[in-house]
Design a protein around this motif. Structure first.
Motif, PDB file in Angstrom:
ATOM      1  N   CYS A   9       0.825  -1.203   0.000  1.00 24.76           N
ATOM      2  CA  CYS A   9       0.000   0.000   0.000  1.00 24.76           C
ATOM      3  C   CYS A   9       0.859   1.252   0.000  1.00 24.76           C
ATOM      4  N   ARG A  10       1.947   1.210   0.762  1.00 21.65           N
ATOM      5  CA  ARG A  10       2.843   2.361   0.823  1.00 21.65           C
ATOM      6  C   ARG A  10       3.462   2.622  -0.553  1.00 21.65           C
ATOM      7  N   LEU A  11       3.875   1.563  -1.242  1.00 23.26           N
ATOM      8  CA  LEU A  11       4.456   1.731  -2.573  1.00 23.26           C
ATOM      9  C   LEU A  11       3.437   2.280  -3.554  1.00 23.26           C
ATOM     10  N   GLU A  12       2.200   1.800  -3.478  1.00 27.11           N
ATOM     11  CA  GLU A  12       1.155   2.293  -4.366  1.00 27.11           C
ATOM     12  C   GLU A  12       0.874   3.769  -4.088  1.00 27.11           C
ATOM     13  N   GLN A  13       0.954   4.190  -2.857  1.00 26.66           N
ATOM     14  CA  GLN A  13       0.695   5.575  -2.518  1.00 26.66           C
ATOM     15  C   GLN A  13       1.840   6.483  -2.972  1.00 26.66           C
ATOM     16  N   GLU A  14       3.068   5.980  -2.973  1.00 21.73           N
ATOM     17  CA  GLU A  14       4.211   6.802  -3.345  1.00 21.73           C
ATOM     18  C   GLU A  14       4.321   6.979  -4.853  1.00 21.73           C
ATOM     19  N   GLN A  15       3.924   5.998  -5.635  1.00 25.00           N
ATOM     20  CA  GLN A  15       4.071   6.073  -7.082  1.00 25.00           C
ATOM     21  C   GLN A  15       3.273   7.207  -7.712  1.00 25.00           C
ATOM     22  N   PRO A  16       1.984   7.394  -7.417  1.00 26.66           N
ATOM     23  CA  PRO A  16       1.255   8.472  -8.073  1.00 26.66           C
ATOM     24  C   PRO A  16       1.866   9.848  -7.817  1.00 26.66           C
ATOM     25  N   GLY A  17       2.414  10.067  -6.635  1.00 25.43           N
ATOM     26  CA  GLY A  17       3.052  11.353  -6.356  1.00 25.43           C
ATOM     27  C   GLY A  17       4.250  11.581  -7.255  1.00 25.43           C
ATOM     28  N   GLY A  18       5.030  10.526  -7.475  1.00 24.96           N
ATOM     29  CA  GLY A  18       6.179  10.635  -8.367  1.00 24.96           C
ATOM     30  C   GLY A  18       5.752  10.887  -9.801  1.00 24.96           C
ATOM     31  N   LEU A  19       4.695  10.209 -10.211  1.00 27.38           N
ATOM     32  CA  LEU A  19       4.176  10.431 -11.562  1.00 27.38           C
ATOM     33  C   LEU A  19       3.621  11.842 -11.704  1.00 27.38           C
ATOM     34  N   ARG A  20       2.946  12.301 -10.675  1.00 26.46           N
ATOM     35  CA  ARG A  20       2.408  13.663 -10.707  1.00 26.46           C
ATOM     36  C   ARG A  20       3.522  14.691 -10.810  1.00 26.46           C
ATOM     37  N   ARG A  21       4.595  14.480 -10.028  1.00 27.69           N
ATOM     38  CA  ARG A  21       5.743  15.401 -10.080  1.00 27.69           C
ATOM     39  C   ARG A  21       6.394  15.382 -11.456  1.00 27.69           C
ATOM     40  N   ALA A  22       6.550  14.181 -12.014  1.00 25.74           N
ATOM     41  CA  ALA A  22       7.167  14.058 -13.340  1.00 25.74           C
ATOM     42  C   ALA A  22       6.297  14.731 -14.393  1.00 25.74           C
ATOM     43  N   PHE A  23       4.994  14.496 -14.337  1.00 32.90           N
ATOM     44  CA  PHE A  23       4.090  15.140 -15.290  1.00 32.90           C
ATOM     45  C   PHE A  23       4.127  16.652 -15.123  1.00 32.90           C
ATOM     46  N   GLY A  24       4.162  17.122 -13.880  1.00 29.69           N
ATOM     47  CA  GLY A  24       4.239  18.565 -13.627  1.00 29.69           C
ATOM     48  C   GLY A  24       5.518  19.168 -14.184  1.00 29.69           C
ATOM     49  N   ALA A  25       6.628  18.437 -14.062  1.00 27.01           N
ATOM     50  CA  ALA A  25       7.893  18.935 -14.596  1.00 27.01           C
ATOM     51  C   ALA A  25       7.857  18.999 -16.121  1.00 27.01           C
ATOM     52  N   VAL A  26       7.279  17.992 -16.750  1.00 27.45           N
ATOM     53  CA  VAL A  26       7.160  17.993 -18.217  1.00 27.45           C
ATOM     54  C   VAL A  26       6.249  19.121 -18.661  1.00 27.45           C
TER      55      VAL A  26
END
Length: 78
Positions: A9-26
């Motif tokens: 569950c912790r890994l699933e919660q951390e992944q969307p934040g990383g994807l959101r940050r990456a999308f925001g940077a792009v």
């Protein structure tokens, strides 16, 4: 030993934040390249360097920017 479901569950919660940050940077990079955030950057700069003075409107900013590019053309595609 940590519970497997807790770790998953912790890994699933951390992944969307990383994807959101990456999308925001792009998105930020693309907006910078295309000029979409130039006026917002101008407003931030104006607030830092000229506090208390009224900034140009968005229309005035783009008119001045376009006129400056026409007066002093640099390497550009069009």
């Amino acid at each position: 030993m940590p519970d497997r479901t807790t770790t998953e569950c912790r890994l699933e919660q951390e992944q969307p934040g990383g994807l959101r940050r990456a999308f925001g940077a792009v998105r930020w990079y693309w907006a910078s390249v295309m000029g979409d955030n130039h006026y917002e950057r101008y407003l931030a700069h104006h607030e830092r360097t000229h506090p208390g003075e009224a900034p140009m409107t968005k229309k005035e900013y783009w008119r001045e920017r376009t006129d400056a590019q026409d007066t002093n053309p640099r390497s550009r595609c069009c």
